[in-house]
Design a protein around this motif. Sequence first.
Motif, PDB file in Angstrom:
ATOM      1  N   GLY A 302       3.130 -22.867  -0.273  1.00  0.00           N
ATOM      2  CA  GLY A 302       3.813 -23.362   0.907  1.00  0.00           C
ATOM      3  C   GLY A 302       4.762 -22.385   1.553  1.00  0.00           C
ATOM      4  O   GLY A 302       5.396 -22.711   2.558  1.00  0.00           O
ATOM      5  N   LEU A 303       4.861 -21.174   1.010  1.00  0.00           N
ATOM      6  CA  LEU A 303       5.779 -20.169   1.560  1.00  0.00           C
ATOM      7  C   LEU A 303       5.200 -19.540   2.826  1.00  0.00           C
ATOM      8  O   LEU A 303       4.017 -19.707   3.127  1.00  0.00           O
ATOM      9  N   PRO A 304       6.014 -18.802   3.591  1.00  0.00           N
ATOM     10  CA  PRO A 304       5.485 -18.055   4.732  1.00  0.00           C
ATOM     11  C   PRO A 304       4.330 -17.147   4.318  1.00  0.00           C
ATOM     12  O   PRO A 304       4.220 -16.752   3.159  1.00  0.00           O
ATOM     13  N   ALA A 305       3.491 -16.790   5.289  1.00  0.00           N
ATOM     14  CA  ALA A 305       2.205 -16.157   5.013  1.00  0.00           C
ATOM     15  C   ALA A 305       2.301 -14.923   4.117  1.00  0.00           C
ATOM     16  O   ALA A 305       1.543 -14.785   3.155  1.00  0.00           O
ATOM     17  N   VAL A 306       3.220 -14.008   4.406  1.00  0.00           N
ATOM     18  CA  VAL A 306       3.294 -12.769   3.634  1.00  0.00           C
ATOM     19  C   VAL A 306       3.656 -13.053   2.178  1.00  0.00           C
ATOM     20  O   VAL A 306       3.041 -12.508   1.252  1.00  0.00           O
ATOM     21  N   GLU A 307       4.642 -13.902   1.958  1.00  0.00           N
ATOM     22  CA  GLU A 307       5.044 -14.241   0.589  1.00  0.00           C
ATOM     23  C   GLU A 307       3.933 -14.996  -0.132  1.00  0.00           C
ATOM     24  O   GLU A 307       3.689 -14.782  -1.327  1.00  0.00           O
ATOM     25  N   ARG A 308       3.260 -15.902   0.574  1.00  0.00           N
ATOM     26  CA  ARG A 308       2.152 -16.647  -0.028  1.00  0.00           C
ATOM     27  C   ARG A 308       1.029 -15.701  -0.455  1.00  0.00           C
ATOM     28  O   ARG A 308       0.521 -15.782  -1.574  1.00  0.00           O
ATOM     29  N   LYS A 309       0.652 -14.805   0.443  1.00  0.00           N
ATOM     30  CA  LYS A 309      -0.441 -13.880   0.144  1.00  0.00           C
ATOM     31  C   LYS A 309      -0.112 -12.998  -1.061  1.00  0.00           C
ATOM     32  O   LYS A 309      -0.968 -12.761  -1.924  1.00  0.00           O
ATOM     33  N   ALA A 311       1.952 -13.628  -3.573  1.00  0.00           N
ATOM     34  CA  ALA A 311       1.941 -14.426  -4.802  1.00  0.00           C
ATOM     35  C   ALA A 311       0.525 -14.752  -5.235  1.00  0.00           C
ATOM     36  O   ALA A 311       0.177 -14.656  -6.425  1.00  0.00           O
ATOM     37  N   VAL A 312      -0.315 -15.127  -4.277  1.00  0.00           N
ATOM     38  CA  VAL A 312      -1.708 -15.462  -4.594  1.00  0.00           C
ATOM     39  C   VAL A 312      -2.454 -14.240  -5.116  1.00  0.00           C
ATOM     40  O   VAL A 312      -3.206 -14.321  -6.090  1.00  0.00           O
ATOM     41  N   SER A 313      -2.239 -13.097  -4.494  1.00  0.00           N
ATOM     42  CA  SER A 313      -2.945 -11.890  -4.925  1.00  0.00           C
ATOM     43  C   SER A 313      -2.536 -11.462  -6.330  1.00  0.00           C
ATOM     44  O   SER A 313      -3.379 -11.057  -7.138  1.00  0.00           O
ATOM     45  N   LEU A 314      -1.252 -11.544  -6.643  1.00  0.00           N
ATOM     46  CA  LEU A 314      -0.802 -11.224  -8.002  1.00  0.00           C
ATOM     47  C   LEU A 314      -1.441 -12.164  -9.019  1.00  0.00           C
ATOM     48  O   LEU A 314      -1.913 -11.744 -10.077  1.00  0.00           O
ATOM     49  N   ALA A 315      -1.458 -13.461  -8.679  1.00  0.00           N
ATOM     50  CA  ALA A 315      -2.017 -14.448  -9.602  1.00  0.00           C
ATOM     51  C   ALA A 315      -3.515 -14.254  -9.773  1.00  0.00           C
ATOM     52  O   ALA A 315      -4.023 -14.236 -10.901  1.00  0.00           O
ATOM     53  N   LYS A 316      -4.238 -14.099  -8.669  1.00  0.00           N
ATOM     54  CA  LYS A 316      -5.699 -13.987  -8.753  1.00  0.00           C
ATOM     55  C   LYS A 316      -6.116 -12.711  -9.467  1.00  0.00           C
ATOM     56  O   LYS A 316      -7.087 -12.704 -10.252  1.00  0.00           O
ATOM     57  N   ALA A 317      -5.392 -11.613  -9.242  1.00  0.00           N
ATOM     58  CA  ALA A 317      -5.706 -10.360  -9.933  1.00  0.00           C
ATOM     59  C   ALA A 317      -5.541 -10.514 -11.435  1.00  0.00           C
ATOM     60  O   ALA A 317      -6.388 -10.071 -12.225  1.00  0.00           O
ATOM     61  N   VAL A 364      -9.671  -6.215  -5.275  1.00  0.00           N
ATOM     62  CA  VAL A 364      -9.444  -6.638  -3.889  1.00  0.00           C
ATOM     63  C   VAL A 364      -8.026  -7.179  -3.723  1.00  0.00           C
ATOM     64  O   VAL A 364      -7.313  -6.841  -2.764  1.00  0.00           O
ATOM     65  N   HIS A 365      -7.586  -8.003  -4.661  1.00  0.00           N
ATOM     66  CA  HIS A 365      -6.260  -8.606  -4.529  1.00  0.00           C
ATOM     67  C   HIS A 365      -5.138  -7.610  -4.818  1.00  0.00           C
ATOM     68  O   HIS A 365      -4.059  -7.699  -4.212  1.00  0.00           O
ATOM     69  N   LEU A 366      -5.375  -6.661  -5.708  1.00  0.00           N
ATOM     70  CA  LEU A 366      -4.363  -5.631  -5.915  1.00  0.00           C
ATOM     71  C   LEU A 366      -4.221  -4.754  -4.684  1.00  0.00           C
ATOM     72  O   LEU A 366      -3.104  -4.347  -4.320  1.00  0.00           O
ATOM     73  N   ASP A 367      -5.339  -4.476  -4.016  1.00  0.00           N
ATOM     74  CA  ASP A 367      -5.282  -3.716  -2.763  1.00  0.00           C
ATOM     75  C   ASP A 367      -4.515  -4.498  -1.698  1.00  0.00           C
ATOM     76  O   ASP A 367      -3.712  -3.926  -0.945  1.00  0.00           O
ATOM     77  N   ARG A 368      -4.754  -5.804  -1.632  1.00  0.00           N
ATOM     78  CA  ARG A 368      -4.045  -6.608  -0.631  1.00  0.00           C
ATOM     79  C   ARG A 368      -2.554  -6.655  -0.938  1.00  0.00           C
ATOM     80  O   ARG A 368      -1.722  -6.542  -0.026  1.00  0.00           O
ATOM     81  N   TYR A 369      -2.218  -6.806  -2.213  1.00  0.00           N
ATOM     82  CA  TYR A 369      -0.799  -6.835  -2.592  1.00  0.00           C
ATOM     83  C   TYR A 369      -0.121  -5.507  -2.242  1.00  0.00           C
ATOM     84  O   TYR A 369       1.000  -5.491  -1.727  1.00  0.00           O
ATOM     85  N   GLU A 370      -0.802  -4.407  -2.496  1.00  0.00           N
ATOM     86  CA  GLU A 370      -0.231  -3.097  -2.164  1.00  0.00           C
ATOM     87  C   GLU A 370      -0.018  -2.972  -0.665  1.00  0.00           C
ATOM     88  O   GLU A 370       1.040  -2.476  -0.218  1.00  0.00           O
ATOM     89  N   ALA A 371      -0.990  -3.409   0.127  1.00  0.00           N
ATOM     90  CA  ALA A 371      -0.863  -3.322   1.587  1.00  0.00           C
ATOM     91  C   ALA A 371       0.305  -4.186   2.080  1.00  0.00           C
ATOM     92  O   ALA A 371       1.058  -3.770   2.971  1.00  0.00           O
ATOM     93  N   LEU A 372       0.459  -5.364   1.505  1.00  0.00           N
ATOM     94  CA  LEU A 372       1.560  -6.239   1.889  1.00  0.00           C
ATOM     95  C   LEU A 372       2.912  -5.623   1.527  1.00  0.00           C
ATOM     96  O   LEU A 372       3.882  -5.694   2.299  1.00  0.00           O
TER      97      LEU A 372
END
Length: 376
Positions: A302-309, A311-317, A364-372
Amino acid sequence: MDLSYTETQDMLRDTLARFLADTYDFETRKKMIASPEGRDPGIWRALSAELGLTSAPFAEEYGGMGGGHLENLIMMEELGKVIAIEPWLQTVVIGGGALQAVGGAVASEVIPRIIAGDCVIAWAYAEPTGRYDLANVATTAKKDGAGYVLSGHKAVVYAAPWATHLLVTARTGGSQRERAGVDLFLVDARSTGITRRDYPTVDGFRASEIYFENVAVPAEALLPGGIDLIERIADEAAMAVCAEGTGIARKLLEGTVEYTKQRKQFGQPIGKFQALQHRMADMLVEAEQIASMTLMGTLKLGLPAVERKAAVSLAKAKVARSIKFVGQSAIQTHGGIGITMELAIGHYFKRATMIENQFGSADVHLDRYEALTLAA
């Protein structure tokens, strides 16, 4: 922070767990998968119309219980424990989640049908060249009078053979990989111009290749929100399969421990060998980390988009890497028997392998987390 579940949430878990224990044993699942339809529709009717469990994550205005992401986590974890092939992820989490996010007349019409068990939704978002890029969409939605005309090809659409509705990503403007111009449509699965090629998946589900050829849809089929909505429901779906992975990891560990108590070598159960005890201890640690990271990611949806993404990427990775370790360790401990069709452990491993990459691999999710992180 209090991370315990409410009395209502515990009740929901217990209700589903008891139902699945009575109706969803491994042999019954095998028969359902082998049937022409690939499932027993009566199970879905029982989960929805009879037990009312599909109402758990929806707001009361739609006839729901007023729950949310945590309720989906609880349900997906229990479904994972029996490697259920029910379309909960596609219909309740993805389809229902998207409709509840946008609200309006379509949500008021369709969500009560989901709750009643009269509706199955399949998410048609993946394309043969799209990889994990949600903006890489070649399917087009061209304006035609008051509505739109859809044309394109969607790949590996889970639950499509059972679907009454398709949730389709299509491009209303821009170039193929441009974020602007990607929109979401809720389409009647029986619409003229839709053709399917159905097939079983390696993890026991049914999926389809879907072809749209000048499919006319009304203006109200367009769900407002664009790529931001699509990314939001993809993140919610990623956390839902992580929750499913929590249940699967625990059953992989449970099955491995039980097997090492029964299998004997050199006159004693192999579970007495220290090397295997160490491996099972490591499996336990990874299984608990899957549960913890899934809960963390779910709480931040439920957090703003950047924080949500992030958190999700860390968890999914983390879940992707941990479930791979737990699954491979289970198979290695069982030996050759672990990959036979007769033993449940191999079926859990197949689904775990799919979860590892579904809605984004660890890389993929680690790359997204790094970009964020770099953009912050």
